[in-house]
Motif scaffolding. Structure first.
Motif, PDB file in Angstrom:
ATOM      1  N   LEU A 235       0.867  -1.251   0.127  1.00  0.00           N
ATOM      2  CA  LEU A 235      -0.187   0.168   0.014  1.00  0.00           C
ATOM      3  C   LEU A 235       0.925   0.964   0.093  1.00  0.00           C
ATOM      4  CD1 LEU A 235      -2.584  -0.916   2.716  1.00  0.00           C
ATOM      5  CD2 LEU A 235      -2.807  -1.136   0.242  1.00  0.00           C
ATOM      6  N   LYS A 236       0.249   2.292  -0.579  1.00  0.00           N
ATOM      7  CA  LYS A 236       0.891   3.503  -0.469  1.00  0.00           C
ATOM      8  C   LYS A 236       0.292   4.297   0.680  1.00  0.00           C
ATOM      9  CE  LYS A 236       2.184   3.928  -5.361  1.00  0.00           C
ATOM     10  NZ  LYS A 236       2.219   4.716  -6.868  1.00  0.00           N
ATOM     11  N   ALA A 237       0.548   4.108   1.841  1.00  0.00           N
ATOM     12  CA  ALA A 237      -0.211   4.505   3.009  1.00  0.00           C
ATOM     13  C   ALA A 237       0.254   5.954   3.305  1.00  0.00           C
ATOM     14  CB  ALA A 237       0.043   3.674   4.163  1.00  0.00           C
ATOM     15  N   CYS A 238      -0.957   6.415   3.789  1.00  0.00           N
ATOM     16  CA  CYS A 238      -0.718   8.087   4.229  1.00  0.00           C
ATOM     17  C   CYS A 238      -1.521   8.443   5.348  1.00  0.00           C
ATOM     18  CB  CYS A 238      -0.921   9.012   3.014  1.00  0.00           C
ATOM     19  SG  CYS A 238      -2.857   8.700   2.337  1.00  0.00           S
ATOM     20  N   ASP A 239      -1.632   9.727   5.741  1.00  0.00           N
ATOM     21  CA  ASP A 239      -2.405  10.055   6.996  1.00  0.00           C
ATOM     22  C   ASP A 239      -3.824   9.613   6.741  1.00  0.00           C
ATOM     23  OD1 ASP A 239      -4.052  12.855   8.162  1.00  0.00           O
ATOM     24  OD2 ASP A 239      -2.486  11.995   9.334  1.00  0.00           O
ATOM     25  N   THR A 240      -4.462   9.529   5.353  1.00  0.00           N
ATOM     26  CA  THR A 240      -5.839   9.344   5.359  1.00  0.00           C
ATOM     27  C   THR A 240      -6.025   7.966   5.100  1.00  0.00           C
ATOM     28  OG1 THR A 240      -5.826   9.618   2.950  1.00  0.00           O
ATOM     29  CG2 THR A 240      -6.303  11.313   4.449  1.00  0.00           C
ATOM     30  N   THR A 241      -4.895   6.759   5.276  1.00  0.00           N
ATOM     31  CA  THR A 241      -5.231   5.619   4.914  1.00  0.00           C
ATOM     32  C   THR A 241      -5.935   4.987   6.197  1.00  0.00           C
ATOM     33  OG1 THR A 241      -3.309   5.430   3.699  1.00  0.00           O
ATOM     34  CG2 THR A 241      -4.151   3.395   4.592  1.00  0.00           C
ATOM     35  N   ARG A 242      -6.951   4.238   6.039  1.00  0.00           N
ATOM     36  CA  ARG A 242      -7.841   3.554   7.020  1.00  0.00           C
ATOM     37  C   ARG A 242      -7.111   2.543   7.563  1.00  0.00           C
ATOM     38  NH1 ARG A 242     -13.850   1.080   6.950  1.00  0.00           N
ATOM     39  NH2 ARG A 242     -13.883   0.754   9.310  1.00  0.00           N
ATOM     40  N   CYS A 243      -6.601   2.340   8.742  1.00  0.00           N
ATOM     41  CA  CYS A 243      -5.995   1.076   8.953  1.00  0.00           C
ATOM     42  C   CYS A 243      -6.618   0.156  10.270  1.00  0.00           C
ATOM     43  CB  CYS A 243      -4.533   1.492   9.726  1.00  0.00           C
ATOM     44  SG  CYS A 243      -3.600   2.335   8.639  1.00  0.00           S
ATOM     45  N   LYS A 294       1.277  12.530   7.312  1.00  0.00           N
ATOM     46  CA  LYS A 294       1.887  11.973   6.104  1.00  0.00           C
ATOM     47  C   LYS A 294       1.027  12.346   4.803  1.00  0.00           C
ATOM     48  CE  LYS A 294       4.236   8.396   3.440  1.00  0.00           C
ATOM     49  NZ  LYS A 294       4.628   7.111   3.320  1.00  0.00           N
ATOM     50  N   PRO A 295       1.461  13.225   3.960  1.00  0.00           N
ATOM     51  CA  PRO A 295       0.597  13.419   2.699  1.00  0.00           C
ATOM     52  C   PRO A 295       0.466  12.128   1.985  1.00  0.00           C
ATOM     53  CG  PRO A 295       2.620  14.660   2.420  1.00  0.00           C
ATOM     54  CD  PRO A 295       2.700  13.608   3.823  1.00  0.00           C
ATOM     55  N   CYS A 296      -0.565  12.209   1.086  1.00  0.00           N
ATOM     56  CA  CYS A 296      -0.639  11.097   0.058  1.00  0.00           C
ATOM     57  C   CYS A 296      -0.243  11.378  -1.088  1.00  0.00           C
ATOM     58  CB  CYS A 296      -2.105  10.815   0.029  1.00  0.00           C
ATOM     59  SG  CYS A 296      -3.185  10.185   1.658  1.00  0.00           S
TER      60      CYS A 296
END
Length: 297
Positions: A235-243, A294-296
């Protein structure tokens, strides 16, 4: 002489006529069979052959053994048996003059052969007719272009034809067998060997040939195909990634690498596809440290 014609029984002749019918007979041959077997009009010829009284076939055997040669029905049935080309007799009878027909009748008498000239014997040698073959059962007479009588052994011709047909069938069977094995081999190859491995490519697994290799480029390890891993993604995970799920359990996994940290959508086989490091579920600590703010891309 081997084969059905060496010592045929009525039952064997019935089965042989049945095989000839199944392979295909001319309309004239079918009419001859119907008349001989006294088949009812519009009835199945196949059933007539299967259910015929095999005793009706004994006269044909008698004819082939040198018996009555005057009965046209027996002659026509014997001609069908060995696929004698000059049939039916009435058709080719029209091509001879009355004198020639009279000569044919005389030649059917066995005593005529005692008076054959030396020239006729030479003609017999040209067709490689031995003394034993001349005395064999079931002989017929044909004429060359100069109306010279030549005695041809019926069973010799039948044997040659059967051997020729057998060789043709054997050749076709061998070719068909080879093609079938080639087809089976191709199916086995594509079903069990062709592209039954996979390799990690950037962010997912790709199905590849097990023999695929590139000596000039360092590629990821080729491993046996595991269909459960085909949906495994980096995944290209970022601040908005639901984990996390509503109950707080994580459904995103991570593994630290020499270059940082990688995130995945599943636990996969429990290992990082490249570094082989263990995969762990994302915790709130990991999220806050690596993904918070972290920005997407």
């Amino acid at each position: 002489m081997s084969g059905i014609l060496s010592d045929p029984t009525p039952a064997q002749l019935r089965d042989f006529y049945l095989r000839l019918f199944e392979k295909g007979l001319s309309e004239i041959d079918e009419e001859i069979l119907k008349l001989f077997l006294e088949a009812k009009e519009n009835s199945s010829l196949k059933k007539a052959i299967e259910n015929c009284n095999i005793g009706k076939l004994k006269p044909i055997i008698n004819f082939l053994e040198g018996g009555n040669t005057e009965n046209k029905a027996r002659i026509e049935m014997a001609a069908i048996l060995v696929d004698f080309q000059f049939r039916p007799f009435n058709k080719f009878k029209k091509e001879f003059s009355e004198d020639e027909l009279e000569l044919i009748k005389e030649l059917r008498d066995a005593s005529v052969w005692n008076d054959l000239s030396e020239k006729t014997k030479v003609e017999e040698e040209k067709v490689e007719t031995s003394k034993e073959e001349i005395q064999a059962i079931g002989t017929i007479q044909v004429f060359e272009s100069e109306s010279k009588p030549v005695k041809i052994n019926l069973f010799v011709n039948a044997k040659k034809k059967l051997i020729h047909n057998f060789k043709n069938r054997l050749k076709k069977t061998a070719i068909a067998t080879i093609l079938i094995f080639c087809l089976i081999g191709a199916v086995v190859y594509f079903a069990f060997f062709k592209k039954h491995c996979m390799q990690w490519s950037e962010d997912h697994y790709e199905v590849v040939d097990c023999s695929a290799n590139d000596d000039d480029v360092v590629l990821n390890e080729i491993i046996p195909l595991d269909k459960d891993l085909l949906d495994f993604r980096k995944l290209k995970a970022c601040d908005t990634t639901r984990c996390f799920m509503e109950n707080g359990d994580s459904f995103v996994w991570y593994s630290k690498t020499p270059n940082g940290i990688d995130f995945f959508n599943d636990n996969g086989n429990g290992k990082h596809p490249v570094t082989k490091g263990a995969l762990r579920p994302v915790s709130h600590y990991i999220f806050n440290k690596y993904l918070r703010g972290k920005p997407c891309e």
